[in-house]
Design an enzyme around this catalytic site. Structure first.
Site, mmCIF file in Angstrom:
data_model
loop_
_atom_site.group_PDB
_atom_site.id
_atom_site.type_symbol
_atom_site.label_atom_id
_atom_site.label_comp_id
_atom_site.label_asym_id
_atom_site.label_seq_id
_atom_site.Cartn_x
_atom_site.Cartn_y
_atom_site.Cartn_z
ATOM 1 N N ARG A 263 3.194 -5.426 8.582
ATOM 2 C CA ARG A 263 3.377 -4.079 7.972
ATOM 3 C C ARG A 263 4.460 -3.288 8.301
ATOM 4 O O ARG A 263 4.302 -2.139 8.335
ATOM 5 C CB ARG A 263 2.146 -3.404 7.806
ATOM 6 N N ARG B 124 4.319 2.982 5.569
ATOM 7 C CA ARG B 124 4.510 4.508 5.449
ATOM 8 C C ARG B 124 4.822 5.174 6.723
ATOM 9 O O ARG B 124 5.001 6.509 6.639
ATOM 10 C CB ARG B 124 2.942 4.994 4.874
ATOM 11 N N ARG C 20 9.647 4.982 -1.585
ATOM 12 C CA ARG C 20 8.288 4.790 -2.322
ATOM 13 C C ARG C 20 7.992 5.621 -3.385
ATOM 14 O O ARG C 20 7.582 5.702 -4.591
ATOM 15 C CB ARG C 20 7.117 4.564 -1.285
ATOM 16 N N ASP D 177 2.865 -7.769 -1.768
ATOM 17 C CA ASP D 177 1.391 -7.477 -1.236
ATOM 18 C C ASP D 177 0.527 -8.790 -1.729
ATOM 19 O O ASP D 177 1.185 -9.883 -2.365
ATOM 20 C CB ASP D 177 0.697 -6.681 -2.215
ATOM 21 N N TYR E 220 -11.314 -9.485 -2.805
ATOM 22 C CA TYR E 220 -10.715 -8.385 -3.613
ATOM 23 C C TYR E 220 -11.030 -8.837 -5.076
ATOM 24 O O TYR E 220 -11.314 -7.893 -6.009
ATOM 25 C CB TYR E 220 -9.239 -8.235 -3.271
HETATM 26 O O1 CP3 Z 1 4.092 -6.424 6.320
HETATM 27 C C1 CP3 Z 1 5.064 -5.894 5.711
HETATM 28 O O2 CP3 Z 1 5.801 -5.036 5.909
HETATM 29 C C2 CP3 Z 1 5.000 -6.504 4.378
HETATM 30 C C3 CP3 Z 1 4.439 -6.015 3.224
HETATM 31 C C4 CP3 Z 1 2.748 -6.068 3.160
HETATM 32 C C5 CP3 Z 1 2.043 -5.104 2.363
HETATM 33 N N1 CP3 Z 1 0.698 -5.563 2.341
HETATM 34 C C6 CP3 Z 1 2.546 -4.085 1.936
HETATM 35 C C7 CP3 Z 1 1.623 -2.848 1.578
HETATM 36 C C8 CP3 Z 1 2.105 -7.117 3.464
HETATM 37 C C9 CP3 Z 1 2.229 -8.371 4.274
HETATM 38 C C10 CP3 Z 1 0.525 -6.765 3.181
HETATM 39 C C11 CP3 Z 1 -0.394 -7.706 3.204
HETATM 40 C C12 CP3 Z 1 -1.758 -7.169 2.608
HETATM 41 N N2 CP3 Z 1 -2.094 -6.696 1.950
HETATM 42 C C13 CP3 Z 1 -3.081 -7.507 3.437
HETATM 43 C C14 CP3 Z 1 -3.295 -8.755 4.582
HETATM 44 C C15 CP3 Z 1 -2.846 -7.949 5.879
HETATM 45 C C16 CP3 Z 1 -3.912 -6.814 6.282
HETATM 46 O O3 CP3 Z 1 -3.522 -5.722 6.454
HETATM 47 O O4 CP3 Z 1 -5.034 -7.230 6.367
HETATM 48 C C17 CP3 Z 1 -4.158 -6.974 2.575
HETATM 49 C C18 CP3 Z 1 -5.640 -7.125 2.794
HETATM 50 C C19 CP3 Z 1 -3.442 -6.398 1.532
HETATM 51 C C20 CP3 Z 1 -4.016 -5.626 0.466
HETATM 52 C C21 CP3 Z 1 -3.852 -3.985 0.345
HETATM 53 N N3 CP3 Z 1 -2.483 -3.576 0.280
HETATM 54 C C22 CP3 Z 1 -4.711 -2.746 0.733
HETATM 55 C C23 CP3 Z 1 -6.150 -3.193 1.130
HETATM 56 C C24 CP3 Z 1 -3.810 -1.984 0.493
HETATM 57 C C25 CP3 Z 1 -4.170 -0.468 0.673
HETATM 58 C C26 CP3 Z 1 -4.635 -0.079 1.968
HETATM 59 C C27 CP3 Z 1 -3.269 0.788 2.600
HETATM 60 O O5 CP3 Z 1 -2.976 0.257 3.885
HETATM 61 O O6 CP3 Z 1 -2.833 1.627 1.946
HETATM 62 C C28 CP3 Z 1 -2.423 -2.387 0.259
HETATM 63 C C29 CP3 Z 1 -1.408 -1.455 -0.245
HETATM 64 C C30 CP3 Z 1 -0.140 -1.758 0.616
HETATM 65 N N4 CP3 Z 1 0.501 -2.838 0.740
HETATM 66 C C31 CP3 Z 1 0.815 -0.781 1.364
HETATM 67 C C32 CP3 Z 1 1.958 -1.458 1.850
HETATM 68 C C33 CP3 Z 1 2.975 -0.895 2.452
HETATM 69 C C34 CP3 Z 1 0.419 0.923 1.217
HETATM 70 C C35 CP3 Z 1 0.651 1.549 -0.157
HETATM 71 C C36 CP3 Z 1 1.907 2.402 -0.316
HETATM 72 O O7 CP3 Z 1 2.733 2.297 0.400
HETATM 73 O O8 CP3 Z 1 1.865 2.970 -1.223
#
Ligand code: CP3
Length: 353
Positions: free
Chosen positions: A33, A37, A46, A83, A159
């Site tokens: 990640r 943010r 964003r 994602d 999910y």
């Molecule tokens: O790692 C990186 O920089 C690449 C991008 C990346 C994102 N999600 C961007 C994202 C990666 C590799 C993921 C993987 C992901 N997504 C996982 C597996 C890793 C982990 O964290 O366990 C999972 C379970 C998800 C599903 C997901 N996406 C959730 C549950 C959420 C909401 C929770 C949160 O952190 O807000 C997301 C949203 C998400 N995916 C964001 C980002 C940067 C945040 C939303 C935003 O920026 O508006």
């Protein structure tokens, strides 16, 4: 690229060296990640698109988000901004994100609910991800490797069934107990879709792929075997059959050293991710030394900073010295993490501070 040129290209990229089984000093470093943010430039970019999925599917914006942490910190790897939930979207189960609330999908409550899904990725839906990879590839220097990814079938299915994140993945676990055949079919669809998506990402320029099984640790042993271990094994083997030598990191979050070692030993797996709670000494002993270990700094320690952060970075480096290791967090970086702490992390790993 001919073979010699490919070998030379790898020489500049520490991540690829580690996944080839070489110990490097310092080890490569990147953060799960890392685009997100905690970066003001990410928050600004964003803010130009209200829908998160639209943002993910905008190749120019996804490529820019991917490159932001590379410019700032010079990590050894860029992970494509996308994602894990793009796969349900491409199977015909639309995904939305409510601000501050996480993902929302129409839950799948019965085996009949699965019938509405496609059994392969719908044509074109994921093309923006491949276009973003192609853009990033052209912008990286000779030291930075490009990582593609997908979620593991169990985590993605959790999910799809619940329609949202849940603390214990109860809806998917109950569904799998009540309807094992239907659940097995969903897992099969996700295994094939994951192989296709990883294959396409490699075709578009990803040099490494990572499979995130974020919720592997909630499953009892037989279900772990069926829904987490075997699907990861099938993805690694299936991808290796299509792309011989493709480099894959499996991240079964929260599992024991013994299970991490079993996953590390699978054909087609070159690295295994360790989560924050992993016992490093047990992992060091159990995981074959030809496979890279990746991890495992606590994201909360990175957030907190101070002497404890420096001490734990050193401890991780010492434990894995002399074997292939990729320095990373044990889970994703948290939004309130100070940028200065990330700068310290990179400098410390590289012994520059
Ligand atoms: O790692 C990186 O920089 C690449 C991008 C990346 C994102 N999600 C961007 C994202 C990666 C590799 C993921 C993987 C992901 N997504 C996982 C597996 C890793 C982990 O964290 O366990 C999972 C379970 C998800 C599903 C997901 N996406 C959730 C549950 C959420 C909401 C929770 C949160 O952190 O807000 C997301 C949203 C998400 N995916 C964001 C980002 C940067 C945040 C939303 C935003 O920026 O508006």
């Amino acid at each position: 690229m001919d073979r010699m040129a490919a070998v030379e290209a790898n020489q500049g990229k520490r991540l690829l060296q580690a996944l080839d089984g070489h110990a490097t000093t310092p080890p490569p470093v990147w953060m799960m990640r890392q685009a997100g943010r905690y970066l003001p430039e990410y928050r600004a970019l964003r803010a130009t698109t209200s829908s998160f999925m639209e943002f993910c599917f905008n190749p120019a914006k996804a490529a820019e988000a991917t490159l932001q942490p590379i410019r700032r910190f010079g990590f050894d790897a860029a992970i494509i901004f996308s994602d894990i939930l793009v796969i349900p979207q491409a199977l015909g189960q639309p995904v939305t994100f409510e601000a501050g609330e996480g993902p929302r999908l129409a839950p799948i409550e019965t085996p009949e609910g699965l019938k509405a899904l496609s059994d392969t990725l719908e044509a074109g839906v994921l093309d923006p991800v491949y276009e973003a990879l192609d853009r990033v590839k052209g912008a990286l220097d000779g030291q930075t490797a490009l990582i593609g990814f997908c979620g593991a079938p169990w985590t993605v299915a959790s999910y799809m069934i619940a329609g949202r994140g849940t603390p214990d993945q109860a809806p998917a676990r109950i569904f799998a107990y009540k309807h094992p055949d239907a659940f097995a079919q969903l897992i099969d669809v996700l295994v094939r879709a994951s192989i296709d998506h990883l294959d396409r990402q490699i075709g578009a320029g990803a040099e490494v792929v990572q499979v995130f099984d974020s919720w592997a640790s909630v499953l009892p042993a037989p279900e772990f075997e069926a829904w987490s271990f075997q699907p990861i094994a099938r993805i690694a083997a299936g991808l290796a059959a299509r792309r011989p030598g493709a480099k894959l990191i499996a991240f079964p979050r929260g599992v024991s050293a013994r299970q991490s070692a079993r996953i590390a030993a699978l054909p087609g797996v070159h690295g295994v991710g360790l989560d924050t709670a992993a016992d490093l000494e047990s992992c060091r002993q159990a995981i074959p030394s030809c496979v890279a270990v990746q991890g495992n700094l606590d994201p909360l320690l990175l957030l907190a900073g101070g002497p404890a952060l420096e001490a734990q970075i050193d401890r991780i480096l010492e434990t894995f010295a002399g074997r292939p290791h990729i320095f990373n967090l044990g889970h994703g970086v948290l939004p309130p993490t100070p940028i200065a702490h990330v700068e310290r992390l990179v400098a410390r790993v590289r012994r520059n501070g």
